[in-house]
Design an enzyme around this catalytic site. Sequence first.
Site, PDB file in Angstrom:
ATOM      1  N   ASP A 169       0.842  -1.196   0.000  1.00  0.00           N
ATOM      2  CA  ASP A 169       0.000   0.000   0.000  1.00  0.00           C
ATOM      3  C   ASP A 169       0.876   1.246   0.000  1.00  0.00           C
ATOM      4  OD1 ASP A 169      -1.876  -1.880   0.293  1.00  0.00           O
ATOM      5  OD2 ASP A 169      -2.723  -1.123   2.178  1.00  0.00           O
ATOM      6  N   CYS A 194     -40.557  -8.871  33.421  1.00  0.00           N
ATOM      7  CA  CYS A 194     -39.289  -9.329  32.853  1.00  0.00           C
ATOM      8  C   CYS A 194     -39.139 -10.830  33.129  1.00  0.00           C
ATOM      9  CB  CYS A 194     -38.130  -8.562  33.473  1.00  0.00           C
ATOM     10  SG  CYS A 194     -36.518  -9.223  33.010  1.00  0.00           S
ATOM     11  N   ASP A 210     -27.644 -10.401  -8.572  1.00  0.00           N
ATOM     12  CA  ASP A 210     -28.793  -9.649  -8.070  1.00  0.00           C
ATOM     13  C   ASP A 210     -28.355  -8.227  -7.718  1.00  0.00           C
ATOM     14  OD1 ASP A 210     -31.347  -9.158  -7.338  1.00  0.00           O
ATOM     15  OD2 ASP A 210     -31.306 -10.348  -5.498  1.00  0.00           O
ATOM     16  N   LYS A 252     -34.770 -18.900 -12.759  1.00  0.00           N
ATOM     17  CA  LYS A 252     -34.855 -18.274 -11.439  1.00  0.00           C
ATOM     18  C   LYS A 252     -34.845 -19.348 -10.355  1.00  0.00           C
ATOM     19  CE  LYS A 252     -36.414 -14.317 -10.932  1.00  0.00           C
ATOM     20  NZ  LYS A 252     -35.860 -12.981 -10.680  1.00  0.00           N
ATOM     21  N   TYR A 260       2.226   1.956  -3.364  1.00  0.00           N
ATOM     22  CA  TYR A 260       1.123   2.424  -4.206  1.00  0.00           C
ATOM     23  C   TYR A 260       0.824   3.902  -3.905  1.00  0.00           C
ATOM     24  CZ  TYR A 260      -3.596   2.896  -6.064  1.00  0.00           C
ATOM     25  OH  TYR A 260      -4.702   3.340  -6.740  1.00  0.00           O
ATOM     26  N   ASP A 261       0.734   4.218  -2.620  1.00  0.00           N
ATOM     27  CA  ASP A 261       0.440   5.602  -2.228  1.00  0.00           C
ATOM     28  C   ASP A 261       1.509   6.554  -2.748  1.00  0.00           C
ATOM     29  OD1 ASP A 261      -1.800   4.749  -0.997  1.00  0.00           O
ATOM     30  OD2 ASP A 261      -1.000   4.825   1.042  1.00  0.00           O
ATOM     31  N   CYS A 280     -37.271  -3.553  30.436  1.00  0.00           N
ATOM     32  CA  CYS A 280     -37.112  -3.891  31.847  1.00  0.00           C
ATOM     33  C   CYS A 280     -36.244  -2.788  32.431  1.00  0.00           C
ATOM     34  CB  CYS A 280     -36.416  -5.245  31.999  1.00  0.00           C
ATOM     35  SG  CYS A 280     -35.764  -5.541  33.653  1.00  0.00           S
ATOM     36  N   GLU A 323     -24.389 -18.622 -16.953  1.00  0.00           N
ATOM     37  CA  GLU A 323     -23.691 -17.807 -15.958  1.00  0.00           C
ATOM     38  C   GLU A 323     -24.588 -17.403 -14.803  1.00  0.00           C
ATOM     39  OE1 GLU A 323     -22.129 -15.027 -18.709  1.00  0.00           O
ATOM     40  OE2 GLU A 323     -23.832 -13.665 -18.588  1.00  0.00           O
ATOM     41  N   LYS A 329     -26.761 -15.161 -12.377  1.00  0.00           N
ATOM     42  CA  LYS A 329     -27.595 -13.964 -12.529  1.00  0.00           C
ATOM     43  C   LYS A 329     -27.382 -13.118 -11.277  1.00  0.00           C
ATOM     44  CE  LYS A 329     -32.200 -12.564 -13.976  1.00  0.00           C
ATOM     45  NZ  LYS A 329     -32.423 -11.482 -13.038  1.00  0.00           N
ATOM     46  N   GLU A 333     -23.646  -5.610 -14.304  1.00  0.00           N
ATOM     47  CA  GLU A 333     -24.450  -5.494 -13.101  1.00  0.00           C
ATOM     48  C   GLU A 333     -23.580  -4.963 -11.964  1.00  0.00           C
ATOM     49  OE1 GLU A 333     -27.486  -6.555 -13.849  1.00  0.00           O
ATOM     50  OE2 GLU A 333     -28.502  -6.887 -11.929  1.00  0.00           O
ATOM     51  N   CYS A 382     -35.922 -11.075  35.829  1.00  0.00           N
ATOM     52  CA  CYS A 382     -35.921 -10.514  37.191  1.00  0.00           C
ATOM     53  C   CYS A 382     -37.332 -10.184  37.677  1.00  0.00           C
ATOM     54  CB  CYS A 382     -35.042  -9.282  37.261  1.00  0.00           C
ATOM     55  SG  CYS A 382     -35.726  -7.873  36.380  1.00  0.00           S
ATOM     56  N   CYS A 415     -30.897  -6.118  36.643  1.00  0.00           N
ATOM     57  CA  CYS A 415     -31.446  -7.358  36.074  1.00  0.00           C
ATOM     58  C   CYS A 415     -30.298  -8.219  35.535  1.00  0.00           C
ATOM     59  CB  CYS A 415     -32.424  -7.014  34.954  1.00  0.00           C
ATOM     60  SG  CYS A 415     -32.920  -8.434  33.971  1.00  0.00           S
ATOM     61  N   TYR A 464     -20.930  -8.154 -18.596  1.00  0.00           N
ATOM     62  CA  TYR A 464     -21.202  -9.378 -19.349  1.00  0.00           C
ATOM     63  C   TYR A 464     -21.560  -9.187 -20.818  1.00  0.00           C
ATOM     64  CZ  TYR A 464     -25.638  -8.104 -17.139  1.00  0.00           C
ATOM     65  OH  TYR A 464     -26.715  -7.415 -16.657  1.00  0.00           O
ATOM     66  N   SER A 497     -34.886  -6.818 -21.126  1.00  0.00           N
ATOM     67  CA  SER A 497     -34.912  -7.690 -19.963  1.00  0.00           C
ATOM     68  C   SER A 497     -34.848  -9.130 -20.507  1.00  0.00           C
ATOM     69  CB  SER A 497     -36.196  -7.367 -19.230  1.00  0.00           C
ATOM     70  OG  SER A 497     -36.539  -8.416 -18.405  1.00  0.00           O
ATOM     71  N   ARG A 518     -30.204   1.466 -16.383  1.00  0.00           N
ATOM     72  CA  ARG A 518     -31.069   0.883 -17.397  1.00  0.00           C
ATOM     73  C   ARG A 518     -32.321   1.736 -17.592  1.00  0.00           C
ATOM     74  NH1 ARG A 518     -35.433  -2.659 -17.218  1.00  0.00           N
ATOM     75  NH2 ARG A 518     -35.629  -3.932 -19.104  1.00  0.00           N
ATOM     76  N   LYS A 546     -27.405 -18.398 -22.187  1.00  0.00           N
ATOM     77  CA  LYS A 546     -27.303 -17.621 -23.423  1.00  0.00           C
ATOM     78  C   LYS A 546     -26.782 -18.500 -24.547  1.00  0.00           C
ATOM     79  CE  LYS A 546     -26.167 -13.510 -20.788  1.00  0.00           C
ATOM     80  NZ  LYS A 546     -25.153 -12.555 -20.333  1.00  0.00           N
TER      81      LYS A 546
END
Length: 689
Positions: free
Chosen positions: A31, A414, A116, A320, A34-35, A432, A112, A114, A173, A417, A437, A225, A80, A135, A296
């Site tokens: 890191d 309670c 979500d 699905k 990289y910095d 409570c 492949e 799907k 996605e 107690c 307690c 994709y 879709s 979309r 596909k």
Amino acid sequence: MPPAERIEVLRRKIRSHDHRYFVLADPVISDYDYDMLVNELRDLESAHPDLITPDSPTQRVGGSPSSSFPVVRHPVPMLSIGNTYNDEEIRDFDRRIRDLLGPEQAYAYAAELKIDGVAVSLRYENGALALGATRGDGEQGDDITANLRTIRSIPLRIAEERPRLNNIEVRGEVYLPHDGFRDLNALRAEREEPLFANPRNATAGSLKLRDPRVVAERPLRVFLYTVRFEDEAGALAEQPELDSHFERLSWLSGQGFPTNTETRRFGGIAEVIEFCHAWEERRSALSYDIDGMVIKVDSIGLHGELGATMKSPRWAIASKFAAQRAVTRLLDIRLQVGRTGVVTPVGELEPVFLAGSTISRATLHNEEEIRRKDLRVGDTVFIEKGGDVIPKVVSVDMSKREAESKEFVMPTACPVCETTLVRVGEEVAVRCENAACPAQTQARVTHFTARNAMDIEGFGPAVTEQILGNDLIGDVGDIYRLTREQLGALERMGEKSADNLLRGIEASKSRPLDRLLFGLGIPHVGERAARQIAGHFRSIDGIRAASEEELVAVPEIGPKIAESIVSFFRNDRNLEIVRKLKKADLRMELEAPEGGADARTPKEGGGQAQVLADKIVVITGTLPNYSREEMADKITAAGGRVTSSVSKKTDYLVYGENAGSKMQKAQALGVSLKNEDEIEALLSGDQAT
Ligand code: IVH
């Protein structure tokens, strides 16, 4: 080297490291290094602002909050896909393809995951990211370029050398992995903001934010994709040598785009179906949500032949998954008393396996929820695992209800107690109010000793119960008075475990002030609020003396938290606990030197003591100059915590020779790796974490 050239070299290097880090999860530099590259680039760019280009890695988070997103029309509608819910429907899909193409035409499938998430389109002009859009309704979406640019795995420039392949539109996605989702909701809970119901909603909500700087803090990810090649005029430019969907995915990956590596190609539908079933079983092993599979036709040429209906292409179909739902019995409704006394009804379920784990309990939230769903002990209930992986009881199978079942009545006392429960103001929750307690004490001890608070190793639930059951402690202040004799006399506690526990207790004395403050379990004071407050007032006495006005002046602290803190320190019992903790020599002050701007970024304050504040470190292998114990001491002295196993929460893995599985796991989880030299440089406080 002239600045313009050096700038290009730096950008190329940084792009390549970003790709290794964010797409391949396989960084090759520290890191720190990289910095250094980024800092050098920033310096050169500020000295030569005319050389800044939008595709520079320094320009990801830019612009000011927008009041609305411009609408953009998709050159090709974002369609879709049709859904199938069983094998027969998948076979119907295959039959339709065969009928349309004719018996002579051979074809293969790509299958492949799907994802979500939320569908997006990215347009690259002459190799540079020019537009990112949602979309929308499929015809037109929102221009969310500024937000999408903040997703570090999206290349701002693609690697293709052939200019004719530099005008492309890619689609995919955006999603939020489970750990990112949990962290985001935890933060929102702390800030008392409404929680997101699942990762998909959190993703959609994030992409709609007006301020790209906030989006940049959300750990969004993306899988691409599809790709469409265009000529200069924006017309479709067919690429006959890239005719296969499967091969296009590897081309995309070669350009630096994240693609899902689980896609497979199959010759026949039977294998596709088998693959779909296998994933339905395995989906819970993934670190992100999928809601099915996409099948596909692999040949892009055949897509043209098959065409599309108004809504969806004929060459693709979704399979699905059935909802992650199970049926079980509600054996009992128990009341759980939290550390602030809030009483929550919990459903005890007949254990049932659902999506990767056995479920035997589910929160029923409150009395009103139970009444709304008319849940009764003995009922057959449907439980579901949402995107957030927490199971919930959705409804009752009324056909199975036993005639003698009785409506649930919330007890008035309670369960532990027997103090009469009270409803606080307009809240649905009941409480409570007996601070002594035993259930509350147990919950407070569990909170205090937890990993993100005082992190007392060995103080697990069984030990806590025993210690409380034998009246060895009355509150968390007494933990530090426990003796070897007391612990050794407990059942199932050997001398060795007693010593280990005492060592854990001793080690916890050096936890920084903010962790102690969080550990006290003041209602509404989460980890983040505790850090803000500790950083501002710098000592427990300072916090105790603060008025509500002074507290709300601290960034991110609202009136609810302020009031809660003031009332906590007005309570004699609580003051007594603080007194005991002081006497036990816990850290009651912030250790960083005065004048540091912010306790959370101690490196800016220059204090070595806090360089690793809040960092979780694992040490593995043989180090060249130090024993593991010595290294652990150094890390603890710098505010870090050393734990024994690698998890997503681990910040650094310090590795030496013969590092084994911990190293592999850390790499897989993207944990930052440090050798002895690198961690020493970090400890000396002169570099960024
Ligand atoms: S292909 C024209 N592949 O599912 C077909 N879609 O219900 C374009 N999705 O709008 C979609 N993972 O948001 C495709 N591997 C995948 C996908 C995927 C998720 C989403 C996408 C699409 C929706 C269709």
